[in-house]
Write a protein that holds these residues in place. Sequence first.
Motif, PDB file in Angstrom:
ATOM      1  N   PHE A  45      -1.890  22.727  55.776  1.00  0.00           N
ATOM      2  CA  PHE A  45      -0.534  23.025  56.251  1.00  0.00           C
ATOM      3  C   PHE A  45      -0.551  23.883  57.504  1.00  0.00           C
ATOM      4  CE2 PHE A  45       0.577  27.462  55.409  1.00  0.00           C
ATOM      5  CZ  PHE A  45      -0.561  27.875  54.743  1.00  0.00           C
ATOM      6  N   ASP A  46      -1.609  24.714  57.689  1.00  0.00           N
ATOM      7  CA  ASP A  46      -1.555  25.657  58.810  1.00  0.00           C
ATOM      8  C   ASP A  46      -1.944  25.028  60.156  1.00  0.00           C
ATOM      9  OD1 ASP A  46      -4.154  25.415  58.175  1.00  0.00           O
ATOM     10  OD2 ASP A  46      -4.507  27.519  57.689  1.00  0.00           O
ATOM     11  N   GLU A  47      -2.201  23.707  60.149  1.00  0.00           N
ATOM     12  CA  GLU A  47      -2.437  23.029  61.424  1.00  0.00           C
ATOM     13  C   GLU A  47      -1.129  22.654  62.109  1.00  0.00           C
ATOM     14  OE1 GLU A  47      -4.936  19.906  60.151  1.00  0.00           O
ATOM     15  OE2 GLU A  47      -6.632  21.241  59.891  1.00  0.00           O
ATOM     16  N   VAL A  48      -0.073  22.585  61.335  1.00  0.00           N
ATOM     17  CA  VAL A  48       1.233  22.245  61.890  1.00  0.00           C
ATOM     18  C   VAL A  48       2.110  23.501  61.849  1.00  0.00           C
ATOM     19  CG1 VAL A  48       3.181  20.673  61.731  1.00  0.00           C
ATOM     20  CG2 VAL A  48       0.943  19.952  60.907  1.00  0.00           C
ATOM     21  N   ASN A  49       2.583  23.906  63.027  1.00  0.00           N
ATOM     22  CA  ASN A  49       3.410  25.124  63.123  1.00  0.00           C
ATOM     23  C   ASN A  49       4.604  25.088  62.182  1.00  0.00           C
ATOM     24  OD1 ASN A  49       1.919  26.470  65.008  1.00  0.00           O
ATOM     25  ND2 ASN A  49       2.951  25.504  66.743  1.00  0.00           N
ATOM     26  N   ALA A  50       5.248  23.905  62.111  1.00  0.00           N
ATOM     27  CA  ALA A  50       6.484  23.780  61.333  1.00  0.00           C
ATOM     28  C   ALA A  50       6.243  24.110  59.860  1.00  0.00           C
ATOM     29  CB  ALA A  50       7.045  22.368  61.456  1.00  0.00           C
ATOM     30  N   LEU A  51       5.096  23.711  59.330  1.00  0.00           N
ATOM     31  CA  LEU A  51       4.807  23.951  57.914  1.00  0.00           C
ATOM     32  C   LEU A  51       4.497  25.422  57.668  1.00  0.00           C
ATOM     33  CD1 LEU A  51       2.663  20.796  57.103  1.00  0.00           C
ATOM     34  CD2 LEU A  51       5.112  21.137  56.843  1.00  0.00           C
ATOM     35  N   LEU A  52       3.779  26.020  58.629  1.00  0.00           N
ATOM     36  CA  LEU A  52       3.482  27.455  58.548  1.00  0.00           C
ATOM     37  C   LEU A  52       4.781  28.251  58.553  1.00  0.00           C
ATOM     38  CD1 LEU A  52       0.717  28.996  58.627  1.00  0.00           C
ATOM     39  CD2 LEU A  52       1.185  29.444  61.023  1.00  0.00           C
ATOM     40  N   VAL A  53       5.694  27.877  59.476  1.00  0.00           N
ATOM     41  CA  VAL A  53       6.993  28.547  59.561  1.00  0.00           C
ATOM     42  C   VAL A  53       7.771  28.352  58.262  1.00  0.00           C
ATOM     43  CG1 VAL A  53       9.250  28.445  60.713  1.00  0.00           C
ATOM     44  CG2 VAL A  53       7.157  28.440  62.073  1.00  0.00           C
ATOM     45  N   LEU A  54       7.711  27.133  57.710  1.00  0.00           N
ATOM     46  CA  LEU A  54       8.456  26.834  56.472  1.00  0.00           C
ATOM     47  C   LEU A  54       8.004  27.737  55.326  1.00  0.00           C
ATOM     48  CD1 LEU A  54      10.516  24.973  55.041  1.00  0.00           C
ATOM     49  CD2 LEU A  54       8.624  23.469  54.465  1.00  0.00           C
ATOM     50  N   VAL A  55       6.689  27.938  55.195  1.00  0.00           N
ATOM     51  CA  VAL A  55       6.167  28.782  54.113  1.00  0.00           C
ATOM     52  C   VAL A  55       6.707  30.203  54.260  1.00  0.00           C
ATOM     53  CG1 VAL A  55       4.084  29.850  53.162  1.00  0.00           C
ATOM     54  CG2 VAL A  55       4.091  27.431  53.723  1.00  0.00           C
ATOM     55  N   TYR A  56       6.629  30.770  55.484  1.00  0.00           N
ATOM     56  CA  TYR A  56       7.107  32.135  55.702  1.00  0.00           C
ATOM     57  C   TYR A  56       8.607  32.226  55.471  1.00  0.00           C
ATOM     58  CZ  TYR A  56       2.590  33.566  57.542  1.00  0.00           C
ATOM     59  OH  TYR A  56       1.269  33.868  57.656  1.00  0.00           O
ATOM     60  N   VAL A  57       9.362  31.279  56.042  1.00  0.00           N
ATOM     61  CA  VAL A  57      10.824  31.310  55.922  1.00  0.00           C
ATOM     62  C   VAL A  57      11.242  31.235  54.461  1.00  0.00           C
ATOM     63  CG1 VAL A  57      12.865  29.858  56.270  1.00  0.00           C
ATOM     64  CG2 VAL A  57      11.456  30.492  58.213  1.00  0.00           C
ATOM     65  N   ASP A  58      10.646  30.308  53.713  1.00  0.00           N
ATOM     66  CA  ASP A  58      11.023  30.150  52.307  1.00  0.00           C
ATOM     67  C   ASP A  58      10.680  31.397  51.499  1.00  0.00           C
ATOM     68  OD1 ASP A  58      12.088  27.751  52.784  1.00  0.00           O
ATOM     69  OD2 ASP A  58      10.686  26.563  51.603  1.00  0.00           O
ATOM     70  N   ALA A  59       9.558  32.022  51.822  1.00  0.00           N
ATOM     71  CA  ALA A  59       9.179  33.248  51.110  1.00  0.00           C
ATOM     72  C   ALA A  59      10.192  34.356  51.386  1.00  0.00           C
ATOM     73  CB  ALA A  59       7.779  33.682  51.533  1.00  0.00           C
ATOM     74  N   VAL A  60      10.588  34.497  52.665  1.00  0.00           N
ATOM     75  CA  VAL A  60      11.541  35.559  53.023  1.00  0.00           C
ATOM     76  C   VAL A  60      12.909  35.299  52.395  1.00  0.00           C
ATOM     77  CG1 VAL A  60      12.832  36.556  54.961  1.00  0.00           C
ATOM     78  CG2 VAL A  60      10.368  36.216  55.154  1.00  0.00           C
TER      79      VAL A  60
END
Lengths: 185, 185
Positions: A45-60
């Motif tokens: 997942f961390d190869e695609v920026n969008a997925l990395l952002v999604l994980v952080y956003v959903d956690a917050v």
Amino acid sequence: MKYHMENTEAFLRLSSVILLVLTALLVGLDHQTKFVFFAYRKASFDEVNALLVLVYVDAVVAGYNLVRLFGKCSMSAGLVKQNPQGSSLYLAWLSLLLDQIAVYVAFGANSAAFQASVIALTGISEFQWMKLCNKYSRFCLQMGGALSCGYLACLLLIFISFITAFNLFRLYSPKKLFLLKSISG
Amino acid sequence: MKYHMENTEAFLRLSSVILLVLTALLVGLDHQTKFVFFAYRKASFDEVNALLVLVYVDAVVAGYNLVRLFGKCSMSAGLVKQNPQGSSLYLAWLSLLLDQIAVYVAFGANSAAFQASVIALTGISEFQWMKLCNKYSRFCLQMGGALSCGYLACLLLIFISFITAFNLFRLYSPKKLFLLKSISG
């Protein structure tokens, strides 16, 4: 009846927290290693920026809703304010604003991740971006499940912000703009 | 004061229509031909699904807001209903629902297009998706302008749906759930 609505809101917030955490976990733990082009390659997942952002956003957003949930419960245990005035009113506006930001950020991040997944699924031959889901099928399947959870969580968040808006706006007078109902009668 | 708010709403709707049409035109008319890899290659919006969807979505949402704008103007010219009851109330709920759908669809489509553009800008080397914006720089610049317009239009649509929600929800009693104020006093 008010009690009923507060219970609904608490249930929706709890469900959205569970779904958001599930989405973040499904995306964050999604990886698959395959032997492609004479070398082991790993889709993560961390190869695609969008997925990395999604994980952080959903956690917050999940954290925010958890805080709101506990705040609501501790308020219900104490004095229930039927008609907030002054600083409570500002707090109600602030909570509506935060709810709205939470919805739009989560929805935007989910839509961005969805688009990245669609490109991975279909590829864009004109740009020579090859499709990946025929190689990393398990990775893509898990991502599909995660995004479904994410959209369901967004739907719940939309309902929550509706309830927040309803509870705030119905305090205002229907005839005079920005006048509280208790004053205008 | 009510007149003031209706003017604000009309102004916001008109601005959002202009911005949405501008976005659709900027995306729809965006293409660039370049000599790459011993052949003329053309970058165009219809090669990426997200951009095609964005053009259609923005056109439909602009059309919807134009209809609402004319509906509002013709209603203002006639009888202004201060306190809608019965079928007018259902209409108010329907218009809130449609406003919300318009916001989320436009915002989702814009975010998806934004993600596709980010991939075009940066590329994803692990997936061997090469960046395109160094080749098609004018194409990408125009797309950036279009997406900025699109996000600005979304912001206006959010304000509009806030006004619609405010005007509907303040008709309800702050004490008894789903009871209209005129009945409950």
